[in-house]
Design a protein around this motif. Structure first.
Motif, PDB file in Angstrom:
ATOM      1  N   ARG A 102       8.966  -1.605  13.774  1.00 54.28           N
ATOM      2  CA  ARG A 102       8.806  -0.911  14.964  1.00 54.28           C
ATOM      3  C   ARG A 102       8.500  -1.681  16.222  1.00 54.28           C
ATOM      4  O   ARG A 102       9.040  -1.876  17.430  1.00 54.28           O
ATOM      5  N   GLU A 103       6.938  -2.625  15.586  1.00 52.83           N
ATOM      6  CA  GLU A 103       6.854  -3.740  17.063  1.00 52.83           C
ATOM      7  C   GLU A 103       7.756  -4.865  16.987  1.00 52.83           C
ATOM      8  O   GLU A 103       7.545  -5.625  17.471  1.00 52.83           O
ATOM      9  N   ASP A 104       7.239  -5.112  15.378  1.00 47.33           N
ATOM     10  CA  ASP A 104       7.732  -6.909  15.756  1.00 47.33           C
ATOM     11  C   ASP A 104       8.873  -6.928  14.261  1.00 47.33           C
ATOM     12  O   ASP A 104       9.626  -7.789  13.905  1.00 47.33           O
ATOM     13  N   HIS A 105       9.570  -6.086  14.380  1.00 44.54           N
ATOM     14  CA  HIS A 105      11.606  -6.093  14.060  1.00 44.54           C
ATOM     15  C   HIS A 105      11.285  -6.177  12.797  1.00 44.54           C
ATOM     16  O   HIS A 105      12.151  -7.172  12.068  1.00 44.54           O
ATOM     17  N   ALA A 106      10.230  -6.202  11.527  1.00 47.03           N
ATOM     18  CA  ALA A 106      10.179  -6.859  10.471  1.00 47.03           C
ATOM     19  C   ALA A 106      10.579  -5.834   9.070  1.00 47.03           C
ATOM     20  O   ALA A 106      10.905  -4.996   9.751  1.00 47.03           O
ATOM     21  N   ARG A 107      10.974  -6.108   8.495  1.00 49.37           N
ATOM     22  CA  ARG A 107      11.519  -6.439   6.893  1.00 49.37           C
ATOM     23  C   ARG A 107      10.890  -5.393   5.775  1.00 49.37           C
ATOM     24  O   ARG A 107      10.997  -6.408   5.085  1.00 49.37           O
ATOM     25  N   PRO A 108      10.471  -4.580   6.031  1.00 54.77           N
ATOM     26  CA  PRO A 108       8.820  -3.938   5.186  1.00 54.77           C
ATOM     27  C   PRO A 108       9.674  -3.461   3.249  1.00 54.77           C
ATOM     28  O   PRO A 108      10.160  -3.325   3.573  1.00 54.77           O
ATOM     29  N   LEU A 109       9.000  -4.098   2.420  1.00 52.16           N
ATOM     30  CA  LEU A 109       9.352  -3.616   0.885  1.00 52.16           C
ATOM     31  C   LEU A 109       7.553  -2.712   0.911  1.00 52.16           C
ATOM     32  O   LEU A 109       6.652  -2.729   0.473  1.00 52.16           O
ATOM     33  N   LEU A 110       8.012  -1.404   0.406  1.00 57.87           N
ATOM     34  CA  LEU A 110       6.332  -0.942  -0.760  1.00 57.87           C
ATOM     35  C   LEU A 110       6.481  -1.014  -1.740  1.00 57.87           C
ATOM     36  O   LEU A 110       7.502  -0.184  -2.321  1.00 57.87           O
ATOM     37  N   ILE A 111       5.584  -1.430  -2.291  1.00 61.43           N
ATOM     38  CA  ILE A 111       5.580  -1.210  -3.914  1.00 61.43           C
ATOM     39  C   ILE A 111       4.735  -0.041  -4.702  1.00 61.43           C
ATOM     40  O   ILE A 111       3.611  -0.587  -4.302  1.00 61.43           O
ATOM     41  N   ALA A 112       5.676   0.833  -4.887  1.00 61.61           N
ATOM     42  CA  ALA A 112       4.913   2.387  -5.730  1.00 61.61           C
ATOM     43  C   ALA A 112       3.807   1.992  -7.196  1.00 61.61           C
ATOM     44  O   ALA A 112       4.537   2.034  -7.998  1.00 61.61           O
ATOM     45  N   ALA A 113       2.750   1.104  -6.548  1.00 63.98           N
ATOM     46  CA  ALA A 113       2.180   0.491  -7.830  1.00 63.98           C
ATOM     47  C   ALA A 113       1.025   2.157  -8.774  1.00 63.98           C
ATOM     48  O   ALA A 113       0.155   1.944  -9.667  1.00 63.98           O
ATOM     49  N   ASP A 114       1.031   3.188  -7.864  1.00 69.04           N
ATOM     50  CA  ASP A 114       0.260   4.103  -8.248  1.00 69.04           C
ATOM     51  C   ASP A 114       0.573   4.929  -9.626  1.00 69.04           C
ATOM     52  O   ASP A 114       0.866   6.169  -8.681  1.00 69.04           O
ATOM     53  N   VAL A 115       0.246   4.356 -10.688  1.00 74.40           N
ATOM     54  CA  VAL A 115       1.333   5.054 -11.199  1.00 74.40           C
ATOM     55  C   VAL A 115       0.526   6.684 -12.168  1.00 74.40           C
ATOM     56  O   VAL A 115       0.801   7.263 -13.065  1.00 74.40           O
ATOM     57  N   TYR A 116      -0.893   6.636 -11.511  1.00 74.33           N
ATOM     58  CA  TYR A 116      -2.294   7.814 -11.865  1.00 74.33           C
ATOM     59  C   TYR A 116      -1.745   9.182 -11.456  1.00 74.33           C
ATOM     60  O   TYR A 116      -1.859   9.545 -12.070  1.00 74.33           O
ATOM     61  N   ARG A 117      -1.893   9.130  -9.972  1.00 76.46           N
ATOM     62  CA  ARG A 117      -2.061  10.215  -9.434  1.00 76.46           C
ATOM     63  C   ARG A 117      -0.896  11.281  -9.410  1.00 76.46           C
ATOM     64  O   ARG A 117       0.322  10.128  -8.560  1.00 76.46           O
ATOM     65  N   PRO A 118      -0.864  11.726  -9.258  1.00 80.50           N
ATOM     66  CA  PRO A 118      -0.041  13.252  -9.368  1.00 80.50           C
ATOM     67  C   PRO A 118       1.105  12.705  -7.974  1.00 80.50           C
ATOM     68  O   PRO A 118       0.388  13.026  -7.057  1.00 80.50           O
TER      69      PRO A 118
END
Length: 488
Positions: free
Chosen positions: A127-143
């Motif tokens: 929103r503030e820096d017009h960045a293009r982020p990617l989120l990596i879902a590496a938590d495979v244990y918590r339901p």
């Protein structure tokens, strides 16, 4: 809200010094005792409290009073400076890589708000820096951890890379980084697994991911509501990983604030962000000097200004100001302003950013139920377009119709219209520079302007002196901020 009890205790501790020309040993000892108890009750680490009190005592003992400051104000300044120093002096920005992507690894125990913080921080940069982020879902244990991140990503329109729960987190991170390189994302956030407590298996996995990802930042998410346990958690992670900073969550909850005052001193790691709400925008940069001002009940004018600039439409605001000058401000403008205020966060939190308002009895007696905004909007929505533009048309029979249409009592409609008329007159006086007339009008309500702006406190007392000091501090910081922006 955090710090309320600490603010009240510190104010009482220093209030007894009002009017003193110098500080004698007996007064200083009594004040330091109260400050020490206030910090311990706020769940500040014992070693930090001991160091803090000793530093304040040494600086205050026998100190000559600076020009324009009495003994109480001198102590306020010393305590304010020491609080700021304890929390780290200045805001610490994110480490940014010279080449894309900048990799940010998030760590923390379960329940600290790590996954939500990942999404909030990515959204802030987008929103503030017009960045293009990617989120990596590496938590495979918590339901449902992956589902939670994917839902947040979808809502905020941020891509999420996941490979399900049957793949090793290390392989997910490798593949996610390759995807980010392919798509040229400028930020990558790795949402790692948490545990109910620190254990060897968790730490080994985090160390392996650190080796694979070579993160520019390893941010630890810590729950402020856990008090001294938050500090111990931070120390445990810092011993095992190259933690670069801390995100303190749930600072708006029922917390005494000790973690904010202890973490930097105990671990040497800066608090970079604080979470204070559930909305995606409820993540702020941590400014030690502003937090110190809030703890001392001196408000946080700069954050209030920034929130206003971020949420308020400048063109709309200019138009409304012109209408105030011409006394043509109508109910359409009124609703627009209500909506802008709601976007800035809870009204109670906004008011506490005004110097002198924290722990103010007048604030405690206000009805700050957020539903009141909806009731006001319902009444306005029941008006015809002509009534909204010309409030003078609303006669008694129309008021009864509005009450029925909004499902609110007639007395509530009458009160809202009366308050709107008073507010419009006040805004017209203020925007045309007629502060004398405005003060006279305020006097008719049994309050003078000084008392109202000082939070309903009598003229010349400790609260107003602290407020004056706070306003000077805010002015200095605003000047510094303008200089920094001018250099960019």
């Amino acid at each position: 809200m955090a710090f309320e009890n600490l603010t009240e205790r510190l104010s009482k501790a220093m209030k007894n010094l009002t009017g003193r020309g110098r500080i004698n040993d007996e007064d200083l000892q009594a004040t330091m005792r109260e400050i020490r108890l206030a910090l311990l009750e706020a769940d500040v680490n014992y070693t930090t409290v001991k160091k803090f009190v000793n530093n304040v005592r040494q600086k205050a003992k026998g100190a000559d009073i600076m020009s324009g400051l009495n003994a109480a104000q001198q102590i306020v300044k010393i305590v304010n400076d020491e609080l700021t120093a304890t929390m780290g002096e200045e805001a610490v920005p994110l480490n940014k890589s010279d080449k894309i992507p900048t990799v940010i690894m998030m760590a923390g125990l379960q329940g600290a708000g790590k996954t939500t913080t990942v999404a909030k921080l990515a959204y802030k940069l987008k929103r503030e820096d017009h960045a293009r982020p990617l989120l990596i879902a590496a938590d495979v244990y918590r339901p449902a951890a992956i589902d939670q991140l994917e839902i947040l990503g979808r809502d905020l329109e941020i891509p999420v890379f996941s490979m399900g729960t049957d793949v090793d987190p290390r392989e997910i991170v490798k593949a996610g980084l390759a995807k980010a390189a392919q798509d040229k994302n400028d930020y990558v956030f790795i949402d790692t697994a948490g545990r109910l407590q620190i254990d060897q298996t968790l730490m080994q996995e985090l160390k392996d991911i650190e080796v694979i990802a070579h993160p520019d930042e390893i941010l630890l998410t810590v729950d402020a509501m856990t008090g001294q346990n938050a500090t111990e958690t931070a120390q445990g992670f810092a011993d095992a990983l190259d933690i670069t900073g801390v995100v303190l969550t749930k600072l708006d909850g029922d917390t005494r604030g000790g973690a904010a005052l202890s973490i930097r001193d105990v671990t040497g790691k800066p608090i970079k962000f604080v979470g204070q709400g559930e909305k995606p925008t409820d993540l702020d940069v941590f400014y030690p000097d502003r937090m110190a001002s809030r703890i001392l009940g001196m408000g946080d004018i700069l954050t209030l200004i920034e929130k206003t600039q971020r949420e308020v439409d400048e063109k709309q605001q200019a138009s409304q100001l012109e209408k105030m000058r011409q006394n043509t401000f109508d109910f359409n403008d009124f609703v627009a302003q209500l909506q802008q205020v709601q976007n800035m966060g809870p009204m109670e939190d906004l008011l506490k950013m005004i110097p002198g308002m924290a722990n103010n009895p007048a604030l405690a007696n206000l009805n700050l139920d957020e539903k009141q905004f909806k009731h006001l909007e319902a009444i306005v929505q029941s008006m015809t377009p002509a009534e909204r533009e010309d409030p003078e048309l609303i006669n008694p029979s129309r008021r009864r119709r509005l009450a029925a249409g909004a499902g609110r009592p007639i007395v509530e409609v009458n009160r809202m219209i009366k308050q709107f008329d008073q507010m419009r007159k006040m805004m017209n006086q203020a925007t045309n520079g007629n502060f004398g007339g405005l003060e006279k009008m305020m006097g008719g309500t049994g309050m003078d302007m000084g008392a109202m702006m000082g939070g309903g406190m009598p003229s010349g007392n400790f609260g107003q002196k602290v407020q004056g000091f706070a306003m000077k501090q805010a002015a200095r910081r605003m000047k510094k901020l303008k200089k920094k922006r001018g250099k960019r």
